[in-house]
Design an enzyme around this catalytic site. Structure first.
Site, PDB file in Angstrom:
ATOM      1  N   ASP A 295      68.395  39.942 -23.892  1.00 33.65           N
ATOM      2  CA  ASP A 295      67.385  39.236 -23.112  1.00 33.65           C
ATOM      3  C   ASP A 295      66.511  38.435 -24.065  1.00 33.65           C
ATOM      4  OD1 ASP A 295      65.779  38.414 -21.007  1.00 33.65           O
ATOM      5  OD2 ASP A 295      64.702  40.307 -20.799  1.00 33.65           O
ATOM      6  N   HIS A 296      65.901  37.395 -23.552  1.00 34.03           N
ATOM      7  CA  HIS A 296      64.950  36.607 -24.335  1.00 34.03           C
ATOM      8  C   HIS A 296      63.555  37.213 -24.169  1.00 34.03           C
ATOM      9  CE1 HIS A 296      67.870  33.004 -23.885  1.00 34.03           C
ATOM     10  NE2 HIS A 296      67.973  33.493 -25.105  1.00 34.03           N
ATOM     11  N   PHE A 470      63.068  36.990 -18.133  1.00 33.00           N
ATOM     12  CA  PHE A 470      63.966  37.183 -16.988  1.00 33.00           C
ATOM     13  C   PHE A 470      65.374  36.655 -17.237  1.00 33.00           C
ATOM     14  CE2 PHE A 470      59.695  35.783 -15.181  1.00 33.00           C
ATOM     15  CZ  PHE A 470      59.132  37.050 -15.275  1.00 33.00           C
ATOM     16  N   HIS A 471      65.924  36.906 -18.429  1.00 33.79           N
ATOM     17  CA  HIS A 471      67.268  36.420 -18.767  1.00 33.79           C
ATOM     18  C   HIS A 471      68.212  37.555 -19.183  1.00 33.79           C
ATOM     19  CE1 HIS A 471      65.323  32.307 -20.025  1.00 33.79           C
ATOM     20  NE2 HIS A 471      65.352  32.474 -18.717  1.00 33.79           N
ATOM     21  N   PRO A 472      68.282  38.671 -18.464  1.00 37.72           N
ATOM     22  CA  PRO A 472      69.206  39.734 -18.876  1.00 37.72           C
ATOM     23  C   PRO A 472      70.663  39.309 -18.706  1.00 37.72           C
ATOM     24  CG  PRO A 472      68.292  40.252 -16.727  1.00 37.72           C
ATOM     25  CD  PRO A 472      67.558  39.040 -17.229  1.00 37.72           C
TER      26      PRO A 472
END
Length: 536
Positions: A295-296, A470-472
């Site tokens: 994730d980021h 919110f980038h899983p």
């Protein structure tokens, strides 16, 4: 028990990927396609007004409401971890930023042995789905389903930040999606005329009247059942009542980086130790399921400013709110039409990096955390995330109950390289804010605070102000090795009629926002499915 019949393709999850799959596969009138979504329809007004993300995140009407486990890298904090539980999935609640990542990302996938996943291979799929407001060329397409437009806002404060970047060798650019993102620009967004353009509008609505496509909401899948080594049926609940679906062809998991590994583990596919601990019998050992979570992590430095219009000031008065609302009502422009982050900057925290390694999401506003009011002083937020984190986490079930959220442990800042990038990102932000272009605004660091200066202090500060963007991805990693979860045609290892087609299959995270790459993966996956059907 309600019997939903037999289907050639059963798609679990009507998020971004599921919407694409439903559209593309139902183009063939000879196949029957069933799309299952645990959430409800996307008829909530705040789904469609861009600023509505503020009312969607954490709202059980449209969000699963996940939280992460306490994270050592975040100094013991846990985070809200939004995932869309609604038709359109995360495309109905996300930041709407259209970002493909960099050519390097996909060429790296190809170098990992994944033939057909290099930049030149995937670019046609990006162009296929795109309906760009201005460009139709070798890089961009028009006439596709996914509308991409400019934001209908501008901020003097953000323009000044672009000037500050230019002072420091980061050029202004017009296009973040040409393969090399280095530079600054206002983000382009998946909107049409000031409204969110989610996966439903883009892909489902054009296909929903096809007689061979059925879309079922409030359909929460419990478990996959098998017969002779194939996925045979699904057990699920529809509006709280038990039901079953027969899979006569392929089962396509498009439930995302949390939902897809969760369903596999609930069905007995995964690491036997994890399954046994959760009270699930192992049906097929596949230890990498749920591992490799990437994730980021965005760090959110906040600066108080003077002599500038900010959303803090506008939104904290009734007059300002009225002006914002009136502008949107009359013109579909202004703050209510904008993405959560308006200005993007891709930069290098060290000149040794071949391509940009951090991304800024710059906002003319500030708040302590999502869901809380804006600060009552004028300020801006210079969010910055490490694009290629080395830290790896996991998603694993802890119970046989489908309604129990899995354990989500990102393990942010667990890799030493990520700690270095975090500290350097804060230093770079300070350098940009000290540039002459920002002088008139007299920026004053509010978070993390100037007292944090040494390497160790900056890493601690990053843990204090870091949160998910919110980038899983990557929990059902694609690879050519036996340790991967799916192969390069997205087929689940050990099964010939199950594929995973969503962001969970990324071998490594892309350098930017992940919605557009998910569309591409589903476009490419659809073609693979069609090709394999023809060749049977």
């Amino acid at each position: 028990m309600r019997d939903l019949g037999a289907w050639d393709y059963v798609i679990v999850g009507a998020g971004t990927a599921g919407c694409v799959l439903a559209n593309r596969l139902s183009e063939d009138p000879d196949v029957k396609v069933l799309l299952l979504e645990a959430g409800k329809r996307d008829n909530y007004i705040w789904v469609h007004i861009p600023v509505g993300y503020l009312y969607c995140i954490g709202n059980p009407r449209v969000d699963w409401g996940f939280t992460t486990a306490p994270d050592k890298g975040l100094n013991g904090r846990s985070l809200l971890y939004p995932r869309g539980k609604v038709l359109g999935g995360c495309s109905s609640i996300n930041g709407m930023i259209y970002m493909r990542g960099q050519a390097w990302d996909y060429d790296h996938w190809r170098q990992l042995g994944l033939a057909g996943w290099g930049w030149d291979d995937v670019l046609p799929y990006f162009r296929k789905s795109e309906d760009h407001y201005a460009w139709d060329n070798d890089l961009h397409g028009q006439g596709g389903d996914l509308r991409v437009e400019e934001q209908r806002i501008s901020w003097e404060l953000l323009d000044a930040f672009r000037d500050a970047c230019e002072e420091n060798g980061i050029p202004k650019t017009k296009d973040f999606n040409g393969g090399d993102n280095f530079g600054s620009a206002y983000f382009q967004v998946t909107q049409k005329s000031g409204l969110r353009w989610n996966g439903v509008k883009a892909f489902l609505k054009p296909a929903r009247n096809r007689p061979n496509l059925s879309i079922l909401t409030e359909a929460h899948v419990e478990q996959i059942q098998f017969e002779n080594g194939r996925a045979n049926t699904l057990d699920l609940e529809v509006a709280g009542e038990p039901a079953k679906v027969t899979i006569s062809g392929e089962l396509l998991l498009a439930a995302g980086a949390i939902g897809s590994p969760q369903l596999l583990e609930l069905s007995g596919i995964g690491n036997p130790e994890v399954l046994t601990k959760a009270g699930i019998e192992t049906r097929h050992a596949l230890p990498s399921v749920g591992e490799n979570l990437q994730d980021h992590l965005q760090l959110r430095p906040v600066y108080k400013v003077k002599n500038a219009k900010t959303l803090n000031k506008m939104a904290n008065s009734w007059t300002g709110k009225a002006k914002i609302g009136l502008e949107y009502l009359l013109k579909r422009s202004g703050p209510m039409s904008s993405a959560p982050s308006q200005l993007g900057v891709f930069a290098k925290t060290d000149p040794s990096f071949e391509t940009a390694n951090v991304e800024y999401h710059v906002q003319p506003l500030s708040l302590t955390k999502f869901g809380e009011p804006l600060h009552d002083f004028p300020a801006m937020t210079t969010s910055v995330c490490n694009l290629r984190p080395e830290s790896r986490g996991h998603v694993h079930i802890t119970s046989p109950d489908k309604s129990t959220q899995p354990e989500i442990q990102p393990n942010y800042l667990s890799a030493e390289a990520d700690k270095r990038v975090a500290a350097d990102a804060i230093r770079l932000t300070r350098k940009l804010m000290a540039s002459s272009a920002m002088k008139k605004y007299e920026p004053e660091e509010y978070l993390p605070g100037v007292d944090y200066s040494s390497e160790d202090e900056l890493v601690k500060a990053a843990g204090n102000i870091g949160t998910t963007i919110f980038h899983p991805v990557s929990t059902c990693r694609m690879g050519i090795d036996e340790g991967s979860v799916v192969d390069d045609r997205l087929r689940l290892r050990g099964f010939d009629n199950i594929r995973v087609i969503d962001a969970s299959v990324m071998p490594t995270i892309t350098s930017g926002n992940t919605n557009a790459p998910t569309v591409m993966i589903a476009e490419k996956g659809s073609d693979m499915i069609k090709e394999d059907r023809r060749n049977r």
